[in-house]
Design a protein around this motif. Structure first.
Motif, short mmCIF file in Angstrom:
data_model
loop_
_atom_site.label_atom_id
_atom_site.label_comp_id
_atom_site.label_asym_id
_atom_site.label_seq_id
_atom_site.Cartn_x
_atom_site.Cartn_y
_atom_site.Cartn_z
N PHE A 11 24.93 46.22 62.18
CA PHE A 11 24.61 44.93 61.59
C PHE A 11 25.92 44.28 61.17
O PHE A 11 26.96 44.93 61.07
N ALA A 12 25.87 43.01 60.97
CA ALA A 12 27.10 42.26 60.69
C ALA A 12 27.74 42.75 59.38
O ALA A 12 27.06 42.95 58.38
N GLN A 13 29.06 42.97 59.44
CA GLN A 13 29.83 43.40 58.28
C GLN A 13 31.05 42.51 58.11
O GLN A 13 31.62 42.03 59.09
N ARG A 14 31.47 42.29 56.88
CA ARG A 14 32.64 41.49 56.58
C ARG A 14 33.52 42.24 55.59
O ARG A 14 33.02 42.79 54.60
N ASP A 15 34.87 42.31 55.87
CA ASP A 15 35.84 42.88 54.94
C ASP A 15 36.48 41.74 54.17
O ASP A 15 37.04 40.80 54.77
N ILE A 16 36.44 41.82 52.85
CA ILE A 16 36.99 40.77 52.00
C ILE A 16 38.25 41.31 51.33
O ILE A 16 38.21 42.34 50.63
N ASN A 17 39.40 40.70 51.57
CA ASN A 17 40.67 41.06 50.95
C ASN A 17 40.95 40.10 49.80
O ASN A 17 41.08 38.89 49.99
N ILE A 18 41.06 40.67 48.60
CA ILE A 18 41.36 39.87 47.40
C ILE A 18 42.84 40.01 47.11
O ILE A 18 43.34 41.09 46.78
N ARG A 19 43.58 38.99 47.26
CA ARG A 19 45.03 39.02 47.05
C ARG A 19 45.40 38.91 45.58
O ARG A 19 46.39 39.49 45.12
N SER A 20 44.69 38.16 44.85
CA SER A 20 45.01 38.02 43.43
C SER A 20 43.77 37.66 42.66
O SER A 20 42.83 37.07 43.20
N LEU A 21 43.80 38.05 41.39
CA LEU A 21 42.71 37.70 40.50
C LEU A 21 43.26 36.85 39.35
O LEU A 21 44.41 37.05 38.90
N PRO A 22 42.53 35.97 38.83
CA PRO A 22 43.00 35.18 37.69
C PRO A 22 43.20 36.05 36.46
O PRO A 22 42.42 36.98 36.20
N THR A 23 44.29 35.80 35.73
CA THR A 23 44.56 36.57 34.52
C THR A 23 43.61 36.15 33.42
O THR A 23 43.48 34.94 33.14
N PRO A 24 42.92 37.13 32.85
CA PRO A 24 41.99 36.74 31.77
C PRO A 24 42.72 36.14 30.58
O PRO A 24 43.81 36.60 30.20
N SER A 25 42.21 35.13 30.02
CA SER A 25 42.84 34.47 28.87
C SER A 25 42.67 35.28 27.61
O SER A 25 41.67 35.98 27.43
N LYS A 26 43.70 35.28 26.75
CA LYS A 26 43.67 36.00 25.49
C LYS A 26 43.18 35.09 24.37
O LYS A 26 43.68 33.99 24.17
N GLU A 27 42.24 35.58 23.68
CA GLU A 27 41.69 34.78 22.58
C GLU A 27 42.06 35.43 21.24
O GLU A 27 42.10 36.65 21.13
#
Length: 426
Positions: free
Chosen positions: A410-426
């Protein structure tokens, strides 16, 4: 007014004393006519019934044999009475009795002829009533007095004189020609349908052309018998023909297109065709449209002109054999040789797939998630559908793949995540 005076006013004076000898002669003629008719029907009804059934193609019509028997019996009886009526003196009770018996017998004969020709009982009764009056009047010294009386009831429309006699003549000619044309058309159509030297399309074309010839001939004969002068209608018919020509342009175009289709045999009854989004088997080529029955049982009426101007796929034009394509994908880690062998085995196991040419498998592409194949198989009965063949092959292939460990991906997709947003500090 008594009976003698009433009958005498109609042109048939009756003597005060009945002539028993003449009455006996009339009764003898009537009895002989009925007897001869009964004997003729008993001996000749069966062969005549078989002949008419073969000629008209109506072997299954209920009571057809009884109708033919009554037709033959009344026809022979009327003929004998007409011939024997010459021996009965004119005038008197004997002539009146002879006229009544002959008129009734002719009316029965006319009714049976109309019924055998295919008219309904009401129309056949109307024909027999007219024949009864005409037959009785002719036996009473001719139709002159009757026609003179009918011609006396007349009125004028412009410069034309219309009489009751003319209307009766028109009705009689129309009814007789309608019965004869319908009976003759049935015989000709059935005879053409039994010709083995022509295919179905050619037989349909000949039947339609013969029907047109019979109808046109009946109309021309009726115009000639009624003495209608068509020169007075020249201007009117020209204008009417022009208006009808514009109004029926599409209809005439479809008619001509249907004749061309039947002549060149490009589309025949039984062919499997595809027109636009319509796929099905040709059921009938009509005057206006072609009937195409789909696998869902829906009947599409496609105008003949559309089949002449648009592209048409005819799967049965030169050969009924067609090749179907069944797409199949297998996983990259599967044994391709084994998978392809199982595909061929699944196609061969299908009942409708031909052994020759043998089914084959093509590798068509390396897809994103599967190795794509196509099973190519030949069938000879596309009118029975192609989707059910694909379904049968795929069902067998599913079981075979499960048993032999062949993966259907069945159809498959590979997702490459290059960067994630830095969580903000509260």
């Amino acid at each position: 007014m008594d009976l003698l005076s009433s009958v005498g006013a109609l042109g048939l004076p009756l003597p005060a004393t009945p002539q028993l000898t003449d009455i006996a002669a009339a009764v003898a003629v009537i009895v002989v006519g009925v007897g001869v008719g009964w004997l003729a029907a008993r001996t000749g009804a069966h062969p005549l019934t078989r002949l008419l059934q073969r000629a008209t193609g109506r072997p299954g019509v209920e009571d057809f044999g009884d109708r033919v028997r009554r037709l033959l019996r009344s026809g022979i009886a009327a003929l004998v009475m007409i011939i024997g009526g010459a021996a009965v003196p004119d005038g008197g009770y004997a002539a009146l009795l002879m006229a009544a018996a002959t008129g009734i017998t002719l009316a029965v004969f006319a009714y049976q002829v109309a019924r055998v020709a295919g008219l309904r009982s009401g129309s056949a009764a109307g024909v027999s009533a007219v024949v009864l009056i005409a037959g009785a009047a002719s036996m009473l010294g001719g139709l002159h007095s009757l026609t003179a009386s009918l011609d006396g009831f007349a009125f004028k429309v412009g410069t034309h004189r219309l009489s009751l006699l003319g209307l009766v003549n028109f009705a009689l000619v129309a009814i007789v020609l309608f019965v004869l044309a319908r009976f003759l058309n049935r015989i000709v159509s059935h005879s053409i349908g039994r010709l083995n030297g022509f295919d179905a399309g050619q037989r349909v074309l000949l039947q339609k052309l013969s029907g047109i010839v019979v109808v046109v001939s009946a109309v021309l004969l009726g115009v000639d018998l009624l003495g209608i002068d068509l020169t007075a209608l020249t201007v009117f018919s020209g204008a009417l023909g022009l208006a009808v020509g514009f109004g029926l342009q599409k209809t005439l175009g479809n008619l001509i297109a249907g004749v061309i289709l039947l002549m060149d045999r490009s589309i025949k009854p039984g062919d499997v065709i595809v027109v636009g989004n319509t796929f099905g088997s040709v059921n009938k080529i009509g005057v206006r449209a072609v009937s195409v029955v789909t696998r869902d049982g829906k009947e599409h009426l496609i105008p003949n002109e559309q089949l002449m101007t648009e592209p048409v796929e005819n799967w049965s034009y030169t050969s009924p054999n067609i090749r179907i394509h069944v797409p199949v994908g297998v996983g990259y880690k599967s044994d391709l040789a084994l998978a392809q062998r199982l595909m061929i085995e699944a196609a061969v196991a299908s009942e409708r797939v031909l052994a020759t040419p043998r089914p084959t498998v093509w590798l068509t592409a390396f897809g994103e998630s599967s190795v794509d194949h196509e099973i190519l198989a030949w069938i000879s009965d596309p009118e029975a559908g192609v989707g059910n063949v694909r379904s049968a092959i795929l069902n067998r292939l599913w079981v075979s793949f499960q048993e032999n460990g062949i993966e259907i991906p069945f159809a498959q997709r590979d997702i490459n995540i290059r960067s994630l947003p830095t969580p903000s500090k509260e």
